[in-house]
Design a protein around this motif. Structure first.
Motif, PDB file in Angstrom:
ATOM      1  N   PHE A 191      97.465  19.995  54.156  1.00 25.93           N
ATOM      2  CA  PHE A 191      96.351  19.688  53.831  1.00 25.93           C
ATOM      3  C   PHE A 191      96.330  18.716  55.194  1.00 25.93           C
ATOM      4  CE2 PHE A 191      94.986  14.820  53.735  1.00 25.93           C
ATOM      5  CZ  PHE A 191      93.625  15.080  52.717  1.00 25.93           C
ATOM      6  N   ARG A 202      88.170   7.366  62.387  1.00 22.80           N
ATOM      7  CA  ARG A 202      89.557   6.805  61.928  1.00 22.80           C
ATOM      8  C   ARG A 202      89.718   6.867  59.761  1.00 22.80           C
ATOM      9  NH1 ARG A 202      91.518   1.904  63.768  1.00 22.80           N
ATOM     10  NH2 ARG A 202      91.345   0.942  61.930  1.00 22.80           N
ATOM     11  N   VAL A 203      88.798   6.800  59.613  1.00 21.56           N
ATOM     12  CA  VAL A 203      88.552   7.542  58.212  1.00 21.56           C
ATOM     13  C   VAL A 203      89.713   9.283  58.579  1.00 21.56           C
ATOM     14  CG1 VAL A 203      88.040   8.631  55.985  1.00 21.56           C
ATOM     15  CG2 VAL A 203      87.010   6.636  56.942  1.00 21.56           C
ATOM     16  N   ILE A 204      89.325   9.572  59.057  1.00 20.97           N
ATOM     17  CA  ILE A 204      89.552  11.142  58.941  1.00 20.97           C
ATOM     18  C   ILE A 204      90.981  11.254  59.637  1.00 20.97           C
ATOM     19  CG2 ILE A 204      89.260  13.793  59.553  1.00 20.97           C
ATOM     20  CD1 ILE A 204      86.624  12.959  58.926  1.00 20.97           C
ATOM     21  N   TRP A 234      93.530   9.232  59.756  1.00 21.57           N
ATOM     22  CA  TRP A 234      94.634   8.254  59.139  1.00 21.57           C
ATOM     23  C   TRP A 234      94.872   9.486  57.650  1.00 21.57           C
ATOM     24  CZ3 TRP A 234      97.887   6.522  60.479  1.00 21.57           C
ATOM     25  CH2 TRP A 234      97.742   5.113  62.040  1.00 21.57           C
ATOM     26  N   ALA A 235      93.765  10.843  57.965  1.00 21.79           N
ATOM     27  CA  ALA A 235      94.662  11.895  56.446  1.00 21.79           C
ATOM     28  C   ALA A 235      95.842  12.485  56.644  1.00 21.79           C
ATOM     29  CB  ALA A 235      92.991  12.308  55.920  1.00 21.79           C
ATOM     30  N   GLN A 251      99.220  11.383  49.630  1.00 27.42           N
ATOM     31  CA  GLN A 251      98.328  10.751  50.211  1.00 27.42           C
ATOM     32  C   GLN A 251      97.289   9.931  50.275  1.00 27.42           C
ATOM     33  OE1 GLN A 251      99.950  14.053  49.905  1.00 27.42           O
ATOM     34  NE2 GLN A 251      98.517  15.415  50.694  1.00 27.42           N
ATOM     35  N   PHE A 252      96.184   8.947  48.971  1.00 28.71           N
ATOM     36  CA  PHE A 252      96.239   7.975  48.719  1.00 28.71           C
ATOM     37  C   PHE A 252      96.243   6.638  49.854  1.00 28.71           C
ATOM     38  CE2 PHE A 252      95.473  10.262  45.278  1.00 28.71           C
ATOM     39  CZ  PHE A 252      94.458  10.149  44.536  1.00 28.71           C
ATOM     40  N   SER A 260      96.754   6.447  52.945  1.00 33.59           N
ATOM     41  CA  SER A 260      95.947   6.701  53.999  1.00 33.59           C
ATOM     42  C   SER A 260      95.708   5.687  53.740  1.00 33.59           C
ATOM     43  CB  SER A 260      95.278   8.296  53.908  1.00 33.59           C
ATOM     44  OG  SER A 260      96.448   9.554  54.131  1.00 33.59           O
ATOM     45  N   VAL A 261      95.062   4.768  53.344  1.00 27.23           N
ATOM     46  CA  VAL A 261      93.816   4.159  53.172  1.00 27.23           C
ATOM     47  C   VAL A 261      94.327   3.031  53.730  1.00 27.23           C
ATOM     48  CG1 VAL A 261      92.465   2.752  51.523  1.00 27.23           C
ATOM     49  CG2 VAL A 261      92.542   4.864  51.226  1.00 27.23           C
TER      50      VAL A 261
END
Ligand code: HEM
Ligand SMILES: [Cu+2]
Lengths: 565, 49
Positions: free
Chosen positions: A197, A226-228, A230-231, A278-279, A281-282
């Motif tokens: 992932f 930034r969103v992706i 940090w995934a 993985q949640f 990440s936020v």
């Protein structure tokens, strides 16, 4: 001692009793050695950064500081850690399953791609126009080969994941093990799932960013990035957590003959990681505008706690299994005899246990508390953040990897560890240094000292800022801890390289160093007050109470900052 | 997977042992709740005039 079969040669290792595929052995060795070399590079850059943030030293000029910070972040966090992780997954999937490695040719491709990729990015940073730090947030732009190197490195790591998966398939087909996967291999399997992932997320964001750097794409939206990103960035930390937890289980078994208190509970905790880890990440985006609180709170304050629960389970069952084993082996007096009489002078054990305690109390507690949206506002972008993650990734993961290395040197490299007297102290030096750094600098962060900052006083600028004396003192003491950690890290690299190059060869008739299972014929009536592991229960309660108190202190502090109190 | 007959294993144990299922869950769950949801949040921010 090599028994050559038609297909693939194995040897039986006298120290561990493991049946080791020689091709896998060569691959584990090369990945581990490369890891340690890069740890040395990353650590040296860390020293330069630390000496610059030490107010009275303030070593580097500004541009060099950001370059060193970029080198340190990328080389320590990605290159050292991932090379070592590849070594771990190859080791556990072959040696612990008595299996040959799948597609060794592809595994060598993994090595080359990762070396070339890491070198490319490293050179790009040293050339001076890629000091974008490990997060490389647009609109900061690095040279194209900075991104290309990262992409090649990631492709290499992905190939490593496939080799691992292929090895599991072969082991099952050739029936080299019975029943479910052993827990340690199971943990590695979970780490590999998260890695896939992670790498996919990295590809989704780094490939367009590379195209942007060569001019094929007009712009990269910073929020979307930034969103992706940090995934990728956060999940890669979860690979580390899962891997070092598997190492804890592994070392508990090796040294004490400890068995997990409940296989099913431990495995279910790993499943919770798969579903919920993985949640988290936020938590890197809690102060970002434009993202709704619903998304933030759902991810970090609800789902993520299921993963925290899993961590608490592992944190309880690993020392719990050690306690049970020690009690069975006769250390059954009082609450803590099992712990006092543990082999604290053996770096495999001390490194593992310091990793467990540091990860729980320093990295873990702070991570949970700062993932609360409100509390996050106190510490966002302060040096509290690096302090927290040195508790996880340096004090936790790196120290666990060091501990395992002290086992791999005799077993895989077939060399005795040189300077055993110093090796005994090495985990303590690194562990204490990094935790002093983390805890003290955390205080400075809580009081507002920014992270990634060349000069917090803005000397000579229009907006020069004087901090209270306490801040300078904290930054000084913290960085002294950092220097201590560097000494511990350098000592580690020296011992590893020295042992491999000129350590005494382990004789073919050496005695086995792995403890037999602790329940065979040991004491039956163990524990106290109806608990098999009362000492661990108390330690877990201390952790829990610390967490709750720390949570409360932070909310209280937030309230005073906003003068709501 | 163990050699005992399937019906003796609990559902949980069968899920835990199915590594391909674990891999799928690991890819799908965060993609939906973190990545897709997060990307939608960014994509629906109204453009400044
Ligand atoms: C050897 C001892 C180490 C020392 C002395 C050290 C020191 C530091 C310092 C002073 C910073 C800068 C904080 C700031 O100004 O914002 C930093 C950042 C960082 N460190 Fe370390 N560190 C060490 C080990 C590690 C290890 C082992 C890892 C990873 C496995 C690591 C990963 C990072 C990362 C990812 C950053 C953030 C870089 C950024 O903000 O872009 N460090 N470290
Ligand atoms: Cu994170």
């Amino acid at each position: 001692m090599a028994i050559t079969t038609a297909q693939s040669p194995f040897r039986i290792d006298p120290l561990s009793g493991l049946r080791i595929d020689l091709q896998a052995q060569a691959l584990v060795k090369i990945n581990a050695v490369l890891a340690v070399v890069f740890l040395l590079v990353g650590g040296a850059a860390g020293l330069l950064v630390a000496l610059t943030r030490w107010p009275a030293v303030h070593l580097l000029p500004a541009d060099m500081f950001y370059m060193a910070l970029t080198v340190h972040g990328i080389v320590a966090l990605m290159v050292w850690i991932i090379f070592f992780e590849i070594a771990v997954i190859y080791f556990v999937s072959t040696a612990l399953l008595s299996c040959r490695i799948a597609t060794p040719g592809w595994a060598w491709t993994q090595v080359w791609l990762m070396v070339i990729g890491a070198a490319m990015t490293f050179v790009a940073i040293l050339q001076g126009n890629s000091s974008v730090m490990m997060t490389s947030y647009p609109p900061l732009e690095a040279a194209p080969h900075f991104y290309l190197g990262l992409i090649l490195f990631a492709v290499g790591a992905l190939i490593g994941c496939f080799v691992f998966w292929g090895t599991l398939v072969i082991a099952k087909e050739e029936k080299t093990y019975e029943g479910s996967l052993p827990l340690i291999v199971y943990g590695a399997m979970v780490a590999v799932c998260i890695a896939v992932f992670t790498i996919a997320s990295g590809a989704i964001i780094l490939i367009p960013t590379f195209l942007w750097s060569v001019g094929l794409i007009k712009s990269i939206d910073p929020m979307m990035y930034r969103v992706i990103w940090w995934a990728f960035g956060h999940s890669s930390q979860q690979i580390n957590v899962v891997t070092h937890i598997s190492i804890w289980y592994c070392i508990a078994g090796l040294i004490f003959g400890a068995k997990p208190m409940s296989e099913k509970v431990s495995r279910t905790a790993f499943l919770l990681y798969i579903l919920f880890l993985q949640f988290g990440s936020v938590h890197h985006l809690l102060s970002d505008p434009g993202l709704s609180s619903v998304w933030k709170v759902f991810n970090t304050s609800y789902m993520m706690y299921m993963a925290v629960l899993a961590s608490l389970i592992h944190g309880l069952t690993v020392p719990g299994s050690i306690e049970v084993a020690q009690r069975r082996n006769g250390y059954n007096n009082g609450l803590f005899e099992w712990l006092r009489k543990a082999p604290w002078g053996n770096p495999v054990f001390s490194g593992m246990f310091l990793s467990l305690v540091g990860f729980g109390f320093v990295g873990g507690i702070t991570g949970v508390v700062m993932s609360v949206e409100q509390v996050n506002m106190i510490i966002h972008n302060t040096i509290y953040v690096p302090a927290h993650f040195h508790g996880t990734v340096a004090g936790g993961t790196t120290l666990a990897f060091m501990a395992l290395t002290y086992f791999l040197i005799p077993v895989l490299f077939q060399r005795e560890v040189i300077m055993p007297g110093l090796a005994k102290w090495q985990p303590w030096l690194f562990g204490i240094g990094i935790n002093v750094f983390a805890i003290v600098v955390m205080g400075a962060g809580t009081l507002g000292v920014p992270r990634r900052h060349y000069d917090i006083t803005f000397a000579g600028q229009a907006l020069a800022h004087e901090w209270p004396g306490l801040i300078y003192m904290m930054m000084t003491v913290g960085e002294i801890g950092a220097v201590l950690a560097v000494v511990g890290g350098a000592l580690f690299c020296y011992i590893v390289v020295g042992s491999i190059l000129w350590g005494k060869k382990v004789p073919a008739d050496a005695k086995c160093i792995v403890a037999p299972p602790a329940d065979a014929g040991g004491h039956k009536e163990i524990g106290a007050g109806g608990f098999e592991a009362p000492g661990t229960f108390i330690l877990a309660m201390v952790l829990f109470v610390t967490l709750v108190l720390y949570y409360f202190v932070n909310f209280k502090y937030l309230a005073t900052l906003w003068t709501l109190a | 997977m163990s050699n005992e007959p399937i019906e003796q294993q609990t559902v949980l144990q069968r899920i835990l042992d199915d590594i391909n299922l674990i891999m799928c869950l690991c890819l799908v769950v965060p993609t939906v709740f973190y990545t897709l949801w997060g990307v939608m949040e960014v994509a629906t921010i109204p453009l400044g005039k």
